[in-house]
Design a protein around this motif. Structure first.
Motif, PDB file in Angstrom:
ATOM      1  N   VAL A  30       0.865  -1.176   0.000  1.00  0.00           N
ATOM      2  CA  VAL A  30       0.000   0.000   0.000  1.00  0.00           C
ATOM      3  C   VAL A  30       0.899   1.222   0.000  1.00  0.00           C
ATOM      4  O   VAL A  30       1.887   1.282   0.733  1.00  0.00           O
ATOM      5  N   GLN A  31       0.556   2.189  -0.836  1.00  0.00           N
ATOM      6  CA  GLN A  31       1.354   3.414  -0.940  1.00  0.00           C
ATOM      7  C   GLN A  31       0.442   4.608  -0.646  1.00  0.00           C
ATOM      8  O   GLN A  31      -0.289   5.066  -1.510  1.00  0.00           O
ATOM      9  N   ASN A  32       0.497   5.093   0.594  1.00  0.00           N
ATOM     10  CA  ASN A  32      -0.310   6.239   1.019  1.00  0.00           C
ATOM     11  C   ASN A  32       0.591   7.375   1.484  1.00  0.00           C
ATOM     12  O   ASN A  32       1.751   7.154   1.817  1.00  0.00           O
ATOM     13  N   ARG A  33       0.039   8.572   1.524  1.00  0.00           N
ATOM     14  CA  ARG A  33       0.799   9.721   2.038  1.00  0.00           C
ATOM     15  C   ARG A  33       1.024   9.551   3.529  1.00  0.00           C
ATOM     16  O   ARG A  33       0.083   9.315   4.293  1.00  0.00           O
ATOM     17  N   TYR A  34       2.285   9.694   3.980  1.00  0.00           N
ATOM     18  CA  TYR A  34       2.576   9.449   5.388  1.00  0.00           C
ATOM     19  C   TYR A  34       3.988   9.923   5.706  1.00  0.00           C
ATOM     20  O   TYR A  34       4.931   9.612   4.979  1.00  0.00           O
ATOM     21  N   ASN A  35       4.119  10.682   6.776  1.00  0.00           N
ATOM     22  CA  ASN A  35       5.446  11.057   7.266  1.00  0.00           C
ATOM     23  C   ASN A  35       5.337  11.454   8.730  1.00  0.00           C
ATOM     24  O   ASN A  35       4.246  11.463   9.311  1.00  0.00           O
TER      25      ASN A  35
END
Length: 281
Positions: free
Chosen positions: A174-179
């Motif tokens: 899964v590739q989601n926006r996250y930091n």
């Protein structure tokens, strides 16, 4: 010190180093800039990167062609993952086209541009709201059955969408926006990935400019003789064993800085201080 594992097996069998490289920022047009991009991609591999992320949308195929020019024939153990879904209209406007025929055509074109017979990890860049999810995921399942795709990933999905997709086919990533400073929205998705052993590739692993301005991050960086960017990446690696950051850059100095973050060990106290950040500081 907190020393996270350095590798992860995507789909349970495809081993990569957890700190990868996002190719989105690599220029592909001007000759001099393209040459620098090729040098940078090759340097990433020299530094031990084994996961490189690209997409059809990055230059509408130009980024995939650049990586093939730079790295083909691909070294053993190198995973170049790409994404499909977005499409250009005849007027030059981009949208989403998740119809099975469109996804199949995009995959065939990606195979040609990357010069491979099989894409080991293919990710759906976005779910098309105008096409039933079952049709989109079913098309990728069929491509996997035909041998054109090895593993299937998703991008920008909710827990419910992930569950629905997993009822149709195994989901490897899964590739989601996250930091570090932007994680509230997709923390539940990360937890779902942890529970299922699914790789989680944050597509914005750094908060541009924000990490440098955050006093808590800069304090930890000073303690470790590191940069705020390195601290933010080290936190991701320590935060969850399924996180595979893919920071992107167009400069060799930043590439080397990013890769070195994999060797940065946070103390329990430093990790706890960073864990308390919630994007409001």
């Amino acid at each position: 010190m907190t020393t996270p594992t350095t590798t992860f097996r995507i789909g349970g069998d495809l081993e990569v180093r957890r700190l990868g490289f996002g190719a989105m920022r690599l220029p592909t047009e001007a000759a001099d800039a393209r040459a620098r991009s090729i040098t940078l991609a090759r340097r990433a591999v020299e530094l031990g990167v084994t996961l490189i992320d690209t997409a059809y949308m990055y230059g509408w195929g130009a980024n995939e062609e650049l990586l093939a020019e730079a790295l083909h024939p691909y070294p053993s153990g190198l995973l170049v993952t790409t994404k499909v879904g977005p499409a250009l209209s005849p007027a030059g406007e981009w949208g989403l086209d998740g119809r099975p025929a469109a996804l199949r055509a995009q995959v065939d074109n990606a195979l040609r541009r990357l010069r491979v017979d099989r894409i080991e990890l293919l990710q759906l860049h976005r779910l098309d709201p105008d096409t039933p999810l079952a049709d989109q995921i079913g098309a990728l399942r069929d491509l996997r059955a035909e041998g054109k795709v090895g593993r299937i990933g998703l991008s920008e999905v909710t827990v419910a969408e992930l569950d629905e997709a997993r009822a149709i086919v195994d989901i490897a990533s899964v590739q989601n926006r996250y930091n570090l400073l932007d994680r509230r929205e997709h923390e539940p998705v990360l937890k779902a990935c942890e529970a299922a052993g699914i790789a989680f590739l944050p597509w914005r692993p750094l908060a541009p400019g924000a990490a440098d301005a955050n006093p808590d991050i800069t304090a930890v960086a000073a303690e470790l003789d590191a940069t705020p960017t390195q601290v933010a990446l080290a936190w991701l690696l320590a935060h969850s064993p399924v996180i595979l950051p893919i920071p992107g850059t167009a400069t060799l100095a930043h590439l080397e800085e990013n890769v070195a973050a994999a060797d940065l060990a946070l103390t329990p106290d430093q990790l706890a201080r960073l864990d308390r950040l919630d994007g409001t500081h």
